[in-house]
Design an enzyme around this catalytic site. Structure first.
Site, PDB file in Angstrom:
ATOM      1  N   ALA A  97      10.287 -10.198  -3.864  1.00 16.63           N
ATOM      2  CA  ALA A  97       9.660  -8.971  -3.190  1.00 16.63           C
ATOM      3  C   ALA A  97      10.359  -8.780  -1.445  1.00 16.63           C
ATOM      4  O   ALA A  97      10.363 -10.265  -0.772  1.00 16.63           O
ATOM      5  CB  ALA A  97       8.474  -8.291  -3.438  1.00 16.63           C
ATOM      6  N   GLN A  99       8.187  -9.237   1.263  1.00 20.59           N
ATOM      7  CA  GLN A  99       7.346 -10.727   1.538  1.00 20.59           C
ATOM      8  C   GLN A  99       7.099 -11.846   0.582  1.00 20.59           C
ATOM      9  O   GLN A  99       5.727 -12.027   0.343  1.00 20.59           O
ATOM     10  CB  GLN A  99       6.015  -9.487   2.088  1.00 20.59           C
ATOM     11  CG  GLN A  99       5.895  -9.209   3.308  1.00 20.59           C
ATOM     12  CD  GLN A  99       6.250 -10.131   4.522  1.00 20.59           C
ATOM     13  OE1 GLN A  99       6.181 -11.816   4.661  1.00 20.59           O
ATOM     14  NE2 GLN A  99       7.027  -9.512   5.944  1.00 20.59           N
ATOM     15  N   SER A 100       8.034 -11.952  -0.261  1.00 20.11           N
ATOM     16  CA  SER A 100       8.250 -12.871  -0.334  1.00 20.11           C
ATOM     17  C   SER A 100       7.903 -14.381  -0.160  1.00 20.11           C
ATOM     18  O   SER A 100       8.305 -14.828   0.635  1.00 20.11           O
ATOM     19  CB  SER A 100       9.383 -12.815  -2.044  1.00 20.11           C
ATOM     20  OG  SER A 100       9.405 -14.108  -2.412  1.00 20.11           O
ATOM     21  N   ASN A 101       7.170 -15.542  -1.247  1.00 19.10           N
ATOM     22  CA  ASN A 101       6.921 -16.211  -0.314  1.00 19.10           C
ATOM     23  C   ASN A 101       7.696 -17.730  -0.942  1.00 19.10           C
ATOM     24  O   ASN A 101       7.444 -18.412  -1.037  1.00 19.10           O
ATOM     25  CB  ASN A 101       5.211 -17.030  -1.063  1.00 19.10           C
ATOM     26  CG  ASN A 101       4.347 -15.773  -0.509  1.00 19.10           C
ATOM     27  OD1 ASN A 101       4.020 -15.644   0.057  1.00 19.10           O
ATOM     28  ND2 ASN A 101       2.671 -15.342  -1.787  1.00 19.10           N
ATOM     29  N   ALA A 103      10.730 -16.678  -2.012  1.00 20.33           N
ATOM     30  CA  ALA A 103      11.725 -16.638  -0.715  1.00 20.33           C
ATOM     31  C   ALA A 103      12.175 -17.955   0.668  1.00 20.33           C
ATOM     32  O   ALA A 103      13.316 -18.212   1.010  1.00 20.33           O
ATOM     33  CB  ALA A 103      12.170 -14.867  -0.262  1.00 20.33           C
TER      34      ALA A 103
END
Length: 362
Positions: A97, A99-101, A103
């Site tokens: 998503a 705000q992917s942690n 990523a």
């Protein structure tokens, strides 16, 4: 629920130590790149415990794994990046998503190892707020040198990654594709290792852990913990607080991945369906969308324990922990551990959510 509700008996000290040693040997057989600051601390939260008036609460600080402000994905990436290197990859592809942690930590791991990184971000919230779309984890993705591109909500992200991989192969690259959240049997080994680490810490502290609670999303963290605790013969009550999928689907994903992970360790039969528990009552309007309970929980822990939790995963997990404690679910338990999966960088993508006061008057 009480401690006596747990089926079976925990192994004795000698047997438990032997099981820990055997599991450590099995984990050591898999390729691994050391990326995290491990073991992460296991700390009491006594002000929080006094505030709730329940069992003694502890926090397993996987926000302290060290890679780009830390988080749970670092444990998974130790095994995933090792597999990528073994396959001769020069490029990493993953998705998440906005705000992917995951990523952010993948971009950091690729930078540390010297691999190119491409990140596909799916718009799951519909937010056009520039803080959400460009700040927080997204800023860090780009700071680590990853190529970042957006996809609309509902896109087939597996197909999108494979299309990008084919395009890169045509140009001579050797991509390695990591699923969202790093959640496959390779990535889940990181949380088998966490289960072992927690068991070793508890043994060294002479601490009997009754329950372990955490946020669960793409299923890799919970699946690894389920497999690891099963291999150890542990009777710790493991509970995931869902942040996206309905309960039946969430538990199904976790059980499937836990079985496949345990099969790689040679103990698939140890994983039981009844050991997979997810409470998905705290998702709210949807993944990544704030809830009043999450806001209360994040503020509470910031002000009682000086800890920062994120608005998407750990904040909703805390909301569940707090509400279930107030409802008496953990009555009779003495020690409950909350696994902090990190992600505080995402707070900077939600600045208006917490309605904080401005500067105090001079």
């Amino acid at each position: 629920m009480s401690r006596t509700d747990h089926p079976g008996a925990a192994p004795g000290q000698g047997e438990a130590a032997a099981r820990r040693a055997a599991l450590a040997e099995r984990i050591a057989a898999f390729p691994r790149v050391r990326l995290g600051h491990l073991p992460t601390p296991l700390e009491p939260m006594d002000r929080f415990s006094a505030h709730l008036g329940g069992p003694r609460f502890w926090v397993k600080r996987d926000d302290c794994t060290g890679l780009s402000s830390g988080g749970n994905k670092t444990r998974k990436l130790e095994f995933l990046m090792a597999e990528a290197l073994d396959q001769g990859a020069d490029t990493i592809i993953t998705q998440g998503a906005t705000q992917s942690n995951h990523a952010r930590q993948t971009a950091a791991a690729a930078a540390r190892i010297g691999l190119a990184c491409h990140i596909l971000l799916e718009d799951r919230t519909g937010s056009n707020d520039p803080q959400y779309r460009l700040n927080g984890n997204v800023l860090l993705d780009r700071l680590h040198g990853a190529t970042v591109s957006a996809r609309p909500g509902g896109a087939d992200m597996v197909a999108e990654m494979e299309a990008l991989a084919e395009s890169l192969r045509a140009k001579g690259a050797k991509p390695y594709v990591i699923p969202g959240g790093g959640s496959n049997p390779t990535g889940a080994l990181g949380y088998v290792n966490c289960a072992l680490e927690l068991a070793e810490q508890a043994a060294a502290m002479d601490l009997e852990i009754d329950a372990l609670v955490h946020a669960t999303g793409s299923s890799g963290t919970q699946a690894g913990l389920v497999a690891g605790l099963a291999a150890l013969g542990s009777d710790i009550h493991l509970l995931g607080i869902g942040v996206r999928a309905p309960q039946e689907r969430q538990e199904g994903m976790v059980f499937d991945l836990a079985r496949r992970t345990a099969a790689r360790l040679g103990c698939e039969e140890a994983v039981r369906r009844e050991d997979v528990r997810a409470n998905c009552d705290y998702v709210g309007a949807g993944y990544g969308l704030p809830t009043p309970g999450m806001v209360e929980a994040v503020k509470l822990l910031a002000r009682l324990e000086g800890l920062l939790f994120d608005p998407v995963y750990s904040g909703k997990g805390l909301d569940g922990l707090i509400d279930l404690t107030r409802k008496g679910v953990f009555d009779g338990f003495r020690n409950v551990v909350f696994l902090h999966t990190g992600g505080s960088a995402a707070l900077f993508g939600y600045p208006e959510t917490f309605d904080l006061p401005g500067y105090a008057a001079a």
